[in-house]
Design a protein around this motif. Structure first.
Motif, PDB file in Angstrom:
ATOM      1  N   GLU A   1      -6.728   3.396   3.565  1.00  0.00           N
ATOM      2  CA  GLU A   1      -6.424   1.964   3.505  1.00  0.00           C
ATOM      3  C   GLU A   1      -5.121   1.650   4.227  1.00  0.00           C
ATOM      4  O   GLU A   1      -5.014   0.637   4.921  1.00  0.00           O
TER       5      GLU A   1
ATOM      6  N   TYR B   1      -5.878   1.941   7.952  1.00  0.00           N
ATOM      7  CA  TYR B   1      -6.659   0.763   8.347  1.00  0.00           C
ATOM      8  C   TYR B   1      -5.727  -0.424   8.561  1.00  0.00           C
ATOM      9  O   TYR B   1      -5.836  -1.148   9.549  1.00  0.00           O
ATOM     10  N   GLY B   2      -4.792  -0.607   7.643  1.00  0.00           N
ATOM     11  CA  GLY B   2      -3.842  -1.708   7.766  1.00  0.00           C
ATOM     12  C   GLY B   2      -2.970  -1.588   8.998  1.00  0.00           C
ATOM     13  O   GLY B   2      -2.667  -2.597   9.654  1.00  0.00           O
TER      14      GLY B   2
ATOM     15  N   LEU C   1       0.829  -1.210   0.000  1.00  0.00           N
ATOM     16  CA  LEU C   1       0.000   0.000   0.000  1.00  0.00           C
ATOM     17  C   LEU C   1       0.862   1.259   0.000  1.00  0.00           C
ATOM     18  O   LEU C   1       0.588   2.212  -0.742  1.00  0.00           O
TER      19      LEU C   1
ATOM     20  N   GLN D   1      -8.440   7.936  -0.031  1.00  0.00           N
ATOM     21  CA  GLN D   1      -8.768   6.512   0.038  1.00  0.00           C
ATOM     22  C   GLN D   1      -7.514   5.677   0.263  1.00  0.00           C
ATOM     23  O   GLN D   1      -7.505   4.771   1.093  1.00  0.00           O
ATOM     24  N   GLN D   2      -6.449   5.993  -0.457  1.00  0.00           N
ATOM     25  CA  GLN D   2      -5.192   5.255  -0.292  1.00  0.00           C
ATOM     26  C   GLN D   2      -4.643   5.422   1.124  1.00  0.00           C
ATOM     27  O   GLN D   2      -4.206   4.450   1.749  1.00  0.00           O
TER      28      GLN D   2
END
Length: 109
Positions: free
Chosen positions: A62, A65-66, A31, A58-59
């Motif tokens: 993510e 979130y990871g 990512l 969005q990137q």
């Protein structure tokens, strides 16, 4: 555990996203690499100023979130350690500034 970290854990449980820490680290690396590629392309390898693209949020979401998922999988209270890191960084920055007006806050103490 923070509400956000609990939300991430619940969503990962529902989607059966749990994996080992090494696997999650590889996913985070992927990512982050995609974000670096986006920034590199958007700046023509640093020749132009960086302007976030439409999917940048969005990137970044993510990736975050990871990181929260990795923290959950490894038993880390992420909000606590991030707050501690922020406090220590501010303290180092203040000490560096006091020692040298051009001091850099990330030098080791």
């Amino acid at each position: 555990m923070s509400e956000l970290q609990e939300t991430v854990a619940r969503s990962a449980d529902a989607a059966e996203l749990h994996a080992t820490a090494p696997t999650l680290l590889l996913e985070l690396q992927t990512l982050l690499g995609a974000m670096a590629a986006t920034a590199t392309a958007g700046t023509e390898r640093g020749r132009r100023p960086f302007r976030p693209t439409a999917d940048w949020s969005q990137q970044l979401g993510e990736l975050a979130y990871g990181v929260y998922l990795l923290a959950d999988q490894t038993g880390v209270e992420l909000d606590d350690v991030v707050s501690t890191t922020a406090r220590r960084t501010a303290e180092r920055g203040a000490r560096a500034k006091a020692a040298d007006e051009q001091g850099w806050p990330f030098e080791t103490a």
